[in-house]
Design a protein around this motif. Structure first.
Motif, short mmCIF file in Angstrom:
data_model
loop_
_atom_site.label_atom_id
_atom_site.label_comp_id
_atom_site.label_asym_id
_atom_site.label_seq_id
_atom_site.Cartn_x
_atom_site.Cartn_y
_atom_site.Cartn_z
N LEU A 114 0.83 -1.21 0.00
CA LEU A 114 0.00 0.00 0.00
C LEU A 114 0.87 1.25 0.00
N ILE A 115 1.83 1.33 0.93
CA ILE A 115 2.70 2.50 1.02
C ILE A 115 3.54 2.65 -0.25
N GLY A 116 3.99 1.52 -0.81
CA GLY A 116 4.77 1.56 -2.04
C GLY A 116 3.97 2.13 -3.21
N SER A 117 2.72 1.71 -3.34
CA SER A 117 1.90 2.20 -4.44
C SER A 117 1.56 3.69 -4.26
N LEU A 118 1.33 4.11 -3.01
CA LEU A 118 1.02 5.51 -2.76
C LEU A 118 2.25 6.41 -2.84
N LEU B 64 -1.80 9.21 3.82
CA LEU B 64 -0.93 8.13 4.28
C LEU B 64 0.50 8.29 3.79
N VAL B 65 0.69 8.91 2.63
CA VAL B 65 2.02 9.17 2.09
C VAL B 65 2.01 10.59 1.54
N ASN B 66 2.92 11.41 2.00
CA ASN B 66 2.91 12.83 1.65
C ASN B 66 4.31 13.30 1.26
N THR B 67 4.37 14.50 0.72
CA THR B 67 5.66 15.10 0.42
C THR B 67 5.89 16.27 1.38
N TYR B 68 7.15 16.47 1.75
CA TYR B 68 7.46 17.44 2.79
C TYR B 68 8.57 18.39 2.33
N GLY B 69 8.77 19.42 3.11
CA GLY B 69 9.81 20.41 2.83
C GLY B 69 9.54 21.68 3.60
N ALA B 70 10.57 22.49 3.76
CA ALA B 70 10.41 23.74 4.51
C ALA B 70 11.48 24.73 4.11
N PHE B 71 11.09 26.00 4.10
CA PHE B 71 12.01 27.13 3.87
C PHE B 71 12.77 27.01 2.56
N GLY B 72 11.99 26.78 1.48
CA GLY B 72 12.60 26.87 0.16
C GLY B 72 13.08 28.29 -0.12
N SER B 73 12.48 29.26 0.52
CA SER B 73 12.92 30.65 0.43
C SER B 73 12.94 31.24 1.83
N VAL B 74 13.81 32.21 2.04
CA VAL B 74 13.96 32.85 3.34
C VAL B 74 13.91 34.35 3.16
N GLY B 75 13.03 35.01 3.92
CA GLY B 75 12.93 36.47 3.82
C GLY B 75 14.16 37.14 4.41
N LYS B 76 14.56 38.27 3.81
CA LYS B 76 15.74 39.00 4.27
C LYS B 76 15.39 40.13 5.23
N ALA B 77 14.11 40.41 5.40
CA ALA B 77 13.67 41.46 6.33
C ALA B 77 12.40 40.99 7.03
#
Length: 394
Positions: free
Chosen positions: A285-289, A316-329
């Protein structure tokens, strides 16, 4: 799907769900080994997240991560746990941690699924950075991040005022851990037929991957308040750490006693075939998702990587990530209210920066959702966020 299809949605039902979840969680912390309890915890959280899915208050990536982690945690428990055969008799099995069968080694396949989750979280966060803002390639993102992050912690100013060359090397470390060390968690702890030295090397690499991923999260916990994200991300990394890598005292606290060989063989004789079938079905299941998640990470078919996205209704299966961009002010939104339109009172929220004489707070793993949501309004153009993501304010 949500339990609120059958229950009336109001403050009482929401508070009741929260209280039930706290009680069940407390019992689990004190030793309950029950897939049924873990399932109810997942179902309660899933119902709340689903019913709040149309609001920005539950649009954070860690909501899906908690659901995915919680779903896998169901299968760390013995299945089933209601009864077991003792000779010719059926006997109700205890579900507490001192039960002899609860000391069995967790399913290897389930541990692999936790490591697959750890890998996707780390790799997704690393890829979104090198594909996002140029400050990551220029190694300047951390010059601003500790100041412009949502809810700075008391230690954030210490990180912010480190020498810039140190912060630039910290960017290298960030990318190294998330893009390269992440592969360590997929190294098998042993290979059948391999020599003892090879097995020791594989275990060392796997343990190193787990410790570095968990240690990296501890560093982020100190540098800011990211709700329960980093605490939650430590959990799948623990699947890389076998019992023998912990100090003897911790082992004694975690395991009341070891099973004898006879007890272990007897337990496996009953539980292995059906348990293996359940685990294999879950892996399939996890492999197919995982297919759309892999396509997203590799940007196949001309697509661009998206972060914190669910590809199935049950998350049940998701994609993740954080701070692809960072503010300068940092643009700090200040919320004020007035009764007569001329006298305004500034609202102080529990952890959001406001009055300059108030020091930053530590609130993680608690999630001050209102404080976080208001932070988004500070992104220019401010009117865009007010009209779209944070339209709840009007």
């Amino acid at each position: 799907p949500t339990l609120f299809w059958w229950l009336k949605l109001n403050d009482f039902s929401m508070n009741s769900f929260a209280c039930i979840g706290i009680v069940i969680s407390g019992i689990v912390v004190f030793g309950l080994n029950s897939w049924l309890a873990m399932f109810f915890l997942w179902l309660i959280d899933f119902s709340i997240v689903t019913i709040a899915g149309g609001t920005s208050f539950y649009s954070y990536g860690w909501e899906s991560q908690l659901l995915e982690t919680g779903f896998l945690a169901i299968f760390l428990c013995d299945l089933p746990h209601f009864v077991h055969i003792n000779g010719s008799r059926w006997k109700i099995r205890s579900v507490w941690k001192d039960d002899e069968k609860s000391n069995q080694t967790p399913s290897t396949l389930i541990l692999w699924l936790f490591r697959w989750l750890c890998f996707r979280i780390s790799l997704g966060a690393g890829l979104i950075k090198i594909r996002g803002s140029t400050c990551w390639s220029e190694k300047t993102c951390l010059w601003y991040h500790f100041e412009t992050q949502p809810l700075p912690s008391p230690f954030s100013f210490m990180f912010h005022f480190l020498p810039k060359w140190v912060l630039s090397r910290a960017v290298d470390l960030d990318i190294f851990v998330q893009l390269y060390i992440s592969w360590f968690v997929l190294v098998p702890g042993s290979i059948p037929g391999c020599s003892q030295s090879t097995a020791s090397l594989l275990r060392l690499i796997l343990r190193l991957g787990g410790f570095l991923q968990a240690g990296f999260m501890v560093n982020i916990i100190l540098s800011g308040n990211f709700a329960f994200l980093n605490h939650l991300t430590i959990i799948p990394a623990l699947a890389c750490l076998d019992d023998n890598c912990w100090p003897h005292l911790i082992q004694k606290l975690a395991v009341s006693r070891e099973l004898t060989k006879k007890e272990e063989l007897k337990a496996r004789a009953f539980s292995l075939p059906p348990r293996l079938l359940v685990d294999l079905c879950l892996v399939i299941l996890i492999g197919s998702l995982s297919s759309p998640v892999i396509i997203n990470l590799l940007q196949l078919g001309g697509s661009h990587q998206v972060m914190n996205r669910s590809f199935d209704s049950f998350r049940l299966v998701n994609t993740y990530g954080a701070f692809g961009s960072v503010g300068k002010a940092r643009f700090e939104p200040i919320i004020s209210v007035s009764v007569n339109g001329s006298d305004w009172i500034e609202l102080e929220l529990p952890c959001k920066p406001g009055k300059v004489e108030r020091k930053p707070c530590f609130c993680a793993p608690y999630h001050y959702r209102l404080d976080w949501n208001i932070w988004f309004i500070g992104f220019p153009p401010h009117s865009t966020y007010l009209q779209q993501r944070e339209r709840w304010m009007y």
